[in-house]
Design a protein around this motif. Structure first.
Motif, PDB file in Angstrom:
ATOM      1  N   MET A 273     -57.301 -18.985 -63.475  1.00 43.03           N
ATOM      2  CA  MET A 273     -56.260 -17.966 -63.752  1.00 43.03           C
ATOM      3  C   MET A 273     -55.072 -19.064 -63.816  1.00 43.03           C
ATOM      4  O   MET A 273     -54.330 -18.802 -64.870  1.00 43.03           O
ATOM      5  CB  MET A 273     -56.041 -16.842 -62.809  1.00 43.03           C
ATOM      6  N   TRP A 274     -55.206 -19.921 -62.940  1.00 41.71           N
ATOM      7  CA  TRP A 274     -53.819 -20.723 -62.905  1.00 41.71           C
ATOM      8  C   TRP A 274     -54.041 -21.949 -64.140  1.00 41.71           C
ATOM      9  O   TRP A 274     -52.852 -22.072 -64.870  1.00 41.71           O
ATOM     10  CB  TRP A 274     -53.984 -21.501 -61.715  1.00 41.71           C
ATOM     11  N   LEU A 275     -55.219 -22.186 -64.674  1.00 42.29           N
ATOM     12  CA  LEU A 275     -55.347 -22.826 -65.970  1.00 42.29           C
ATOM     13  C   LEU A 275     -54.563 -22.301 -66.858  1.00 42.29           C
ATOM     14  O   LEU A 275     -54.190 -22.834 -67.898  1.00 42.29           O
ATOM     15  CB  LEU A 275     -56.704 -23.557 -66.034  1.00 42.29           C
ATOM     16  N   TRP A 276     -54.873 -20.940 -67.164  1.00 42.93           N
ATOM     17  CA  TRP A 276     -54.329 -20.136 -68.123  1.00 42.93           C
ATOM     18  C   TRP A 276     -52.656 -20.198 -68.110  1.00 42.93           C
ATOM     19  O   TRP A 276     -52.203 -19.611 -69.136  1.00 42.93           O
ATOM     20  CB  TRP A 276     -54.947 -18.693 -68.246  1.00 42.93           C
ATOM     21  N   LYS A 277     -52.422 -20.299 -67.114  1.00 42.37           N
ATOM     22  CA  LYS A 277     -50.667 -20.100 -66.839  1.00 42.37           C
ATOM     23  C   LYS A 277     -50.043 -21.375 -67.504  1.00 42.37           C
ATOM     24  O   LYS A 277     -49.155 -21.220 -68.176  1.00 42.37           O
ATOM     25  CB  LYS A 277     -50.134 -20.290 -65.426  1.00 42.37           C
ATOM     26  N   ILE A 278     -50.772 -22.257 -67.740  1.00 36.30           N
ATOM     27  CA  ILE A 278     -50.252 -23.648 -68.662  1.00 36.30           C
ATOM     28  C   ILE A 278     -51.031 -23.909 -69.952  1.00 36.30           C
ATOM     29  O   ILE A 278     -50.735 -24.681 -70.591  1.00 36.30           O
ATOM     30  CB  ILE A 278     -50.715 -24.926 -67.640  1.00 36.30           C
ATOM     31  N   SER A 279     -51.815 -22.866 -70.259  1.00 33.92           N
ATOM     32  CA  SER A 279     -52.700 -22.937 -71.558  1.00 33.92           C
ATOM     33  C   SER A 279     -52.643 -21.721 -72.231  1.00 33.92           C
ATOM     34  O   SER A 279     -53.220 -21.880 -73.611  1.00 33.92           O
ATOM     35  CB  SER A 279     -54.345 -22.873 -71.300  1.00 33.92           C
ATOM     36  N   SER A 280     -51.839 -20.736 -72.239  1.00 36.48           N
ATOM     37  CA  SER A 280     -51.439 -19.648 -72.821  1.00 36.48           C
ATOM     38  C   SER A 280     -50.478 -19.940 -74.093  1.00 36.48           C
ATOM     39  O   SER A 280     -49.888 -21.053 -74.008  1.00 36.48           O
ATOM     40  CB  SER A 280     -50.947 -18.398 -71.946  1.00 36.48           C
ATOM     41  N   ALA A 281     -50.586 -19.163 -75.090  1.00 40.34           N
ATOM     42  CA  ALA A 281     -49.407 -19.421 -76.197  1.00 40.34           C
ATOM     43  C   ALA A 281     -48.067 -19.259 -75.588  1.00 40.34           C
ATOM     44  O   ALA A 281     -47.371 -19.929 -76.055  1.00 40.34           O
ATOM     45  CB  ALA A 281     -49.568 -18.234 -77.273  1.00 40.34           C
ATOM     46  N   ASP A 282     -47.840 -18.490 -74.688  1.00 34.39           N
ATOM     47  CA  ASP A 282     -46.395 -18.544 -74.200  1.00 34.39           C
ATOM     48  C   ASP A 282     -46.225 -19.813 -73.335  1.00 34.39           C
ATOM     49  O   ASP A 282     -44.889 -20.172 -73.476  1.00 34.39           O
ATOM     50  CB  ASP A 282     -46.461 -17.172 -73.119  1.00 34.39           C
ATOM     51  N   ALA A 283     -46.847 -20.295 -72.630  1.00 38.08           N
ATOM     52  CA  ALA A 283     -46.814 -21.522 -72.217  1.00 38.08           C
ATOM     53  C   ALA A 283     -46.539 -22.559 -73.321  1.00 38.08           C
ATOM     54  O   ALA A 283     -45.713 -23.462 -73.181  1.00 38.08           O
ATOM     55  CB  ALA A 283     -48.006 -21.975 -71.388  1.00 38.08           C
ATOM     56  N   PHE A 284     -47.379 -22.481 -74.309  1.00 36.93           N
ATOM     57  CA  PHE A 284     -47.179 -23.590 -75.537  1.00 36.93           C
ATOM     58  C   PHE A 284     -45.767 -23.284 -76.008  1.00 36.93           C
ATOM     59  O   PHE A 284     -45.162 -24.567 -76.337  1.00 36.93           O
ATOM     60  CB  PHE A 284     -48.220 -23.283 -76.494  1.00 36.93           C
ATOM     61  N   PHE A 285     -45.342 -22.181 -76.098  1.00 38.04           N
ATOM     62  CA  PHE A 285     -44.067 -22.037 -76.520  1.00 38.04           C
ATOM     63  C   PHE A 285     -42.925 -22.592 -75.632  1.00 38.04           C
ATOM     64  O   PHE A 285     -41.778 -23.073 -76.083  1.00 38.04           O
ATOM     65  CB  PHE A 285     -43.576 -20.384 -76.819  1.00 38.04           C
ATOM     66  N   GLN A 286     -43.214 -22.632 -74.389  1.00 41.05           N
ATOM     67  CA  GLN A 286     -41.833 -22.937 -73.385  1.00 41.05           C
ATOM     68  C   GLN A 286     -41.975 -24.543 -73.581  1.00 41.05           C
ATOM     69  O   GLN A 286     -41.003 -25.152 -73.561  1.00 41.05           O
ATOM     70  CB  GLN A 286     -42.446 -22.563 -72.224  1.00 41.05           C
ATOM     71  N   PHE A 287     -43.400 -25.089 -73.749  1.00 39.22           N
ATOM     72  CA  PHE A 287     -43.389 -26.636 -73.747  1.00 39.22           C
ATOM     73  C   PHE A 287     -42.748 -27.109 -75.200  1.00 39.22           C
ATOM     74  O   PHE A 287     -41.966 -28.085 -75.087  1.00 39.22           O
ATOM     75  CB  PHE A 287     -44.843 -27.055 -73.883  1.00 39.22           C
TER      76      PHE A 287
END
Length: 335
Positions: A273-287
């Motif tokens: 679940m933590w890996l998805w915190k940095i791999s989701s589309a929302d994380a992509f947009f934040q990066f």
């Protein structure tokens, strides 16, 4: 001035990462101490009283900054009680903010592009606010998606449109102001040596370098592949959120509640679940917003193009294997 900006950028990233790491440690420390099942009295003393599957897989900035801000806004301002304010109205407004943001994002001036980043981050906050308002108006406290509902479909459509607008603005900006790349050029030391090379020995060639603009075809393909990758990240994130929610959170006559809570608290479950915190589309947009903020959009897109596919493929494979193992374990224990 450039040195000052670099120093500010370093300290900004350092403070942000330190804060998010501290919040992550606090969140998972509470999970280790209290688990997933606790009463309202215990919850009132906790920093994170809600620990649903969706929240565990929500990217860091939304989880630890934007969501608390929106919940505080609802608590202090009573936004959900304002006449005419509905989740769908907020969804439409955050799409409008995305349109304004993208207008700034295609500017040649870095200051305007940074304003666009701030506006888009405000859009992200509104995207969370519609859920906060929905839960307040429906008198719900659970942080889960309303799959299949009209509000879910409207919000998904507005999110999809906002994401496409960001990709479009990035593409337009890079086409208008193509980045430079370093190329190697080999030149003869003396003119005409090539014509006389058959009869006379030539002098060694000197290697020189030059900077040329990246061609538009490369830019288009890179942006398009990033869009495809984001769509995939969004779809798989939603798939695994729903799968884990149905398997570990919803009451099931075949699985004891204690067993579901036990699996939910496994370290392997936390990791996935933590890996998805940095791999989701929302994380992509934040990066992506951070890259735009520091004028590194092309560097970020190239990294996504060459590395992003392997990263998300690894997370998907690990998540699917874990989900299969969890389902098999629960089925075996239920026999």
């Amino acid at each position: 001035m450039a040195g000052c900006e670099e120093s500010f950028g370093f300290y900004f990233i350092f403070v942000l990462l330190t804060y998010l790491l501290w919040m992550d440690l606090s969140f998972f420390d509470e999970l280790a101490v209290y688990g997933s099942n606790y009463n309202s009295t215990v919850a009132s003393k906790m920093m994170f009283p809600v620990k649903s599957v969706k929240l565990r897989m929500t990217e860091h900035i939304d989880h630890y900054i934007n969501l608390p801000l929106m919940e505080l806004s609802e608590e202090k301002l009573g936004i959900s009680s304002i006449p005419g304010i509905t989740p769908n109205v907020i969804s439409a407004f955050h799409f409008f903010c995305a349109v304004i943001s993208c207008k700034f994002a295609i500017s040649e001036h870095l200051a305007f592009r940074r304003i666009g980043c701030v506006i888009y981050e405000f859009r992200n906050q509104l995207d969370l606010l519609d859920g906060v308002v929905y839960r307040a108006q429906a008198h719900k406290k659970t942080f889960v998606s309303g799959w299949g509902s009209s509000g879910y479909l409207v919000d998904a459509a507005m999110d999809f449109g906002g994401g496409l607008l960001m990709a479009f603005s990035l593409g337009v900006f890079l086409h208008r102001f193509p980045p430079l790349k370093k190329v190697r050029i080999r030149k003869d030391v003396e003119a005409g040596v090539g014509l006389l090379s058959e009869h006379y020995p030539t002098k060694p060639e000197k290697t020189t370098y030059s900077f040329v603009h990246v061609d538009r075809r490369t830019i288009t393909i890179t942006v398009l592949m990033a869009v495809i990758q984001v769509i995939g990240r969004s779809g798989f994130w939603d798939h695994f959120v729903r799968s884990y929610h149905e398997l570990l959170e919803l009451p099931n006559p075949h699985y004891p509640k204690e067993l579901q809570a036990e699996v939910l608290n496994y370290r392997s479950t936390w990791l996935v679940m933590w890996l998805w915190k940095i791999s989701s589309a929302d994380a992509f947009f934040q990066f992506t917003l951070l890259a735009m903020l520091f004028d590194k959009s092309w560097v970020w897109l190239k990294m996504v193009f060459y590395i992003g596919w392997f990263q998300i493929a690894g997370v998907i494979a690990l998540s699917q294997l874990h989900l299969m193992e969890v389902r098999a374990y629960l089925n075996a224990a239920a026999l």
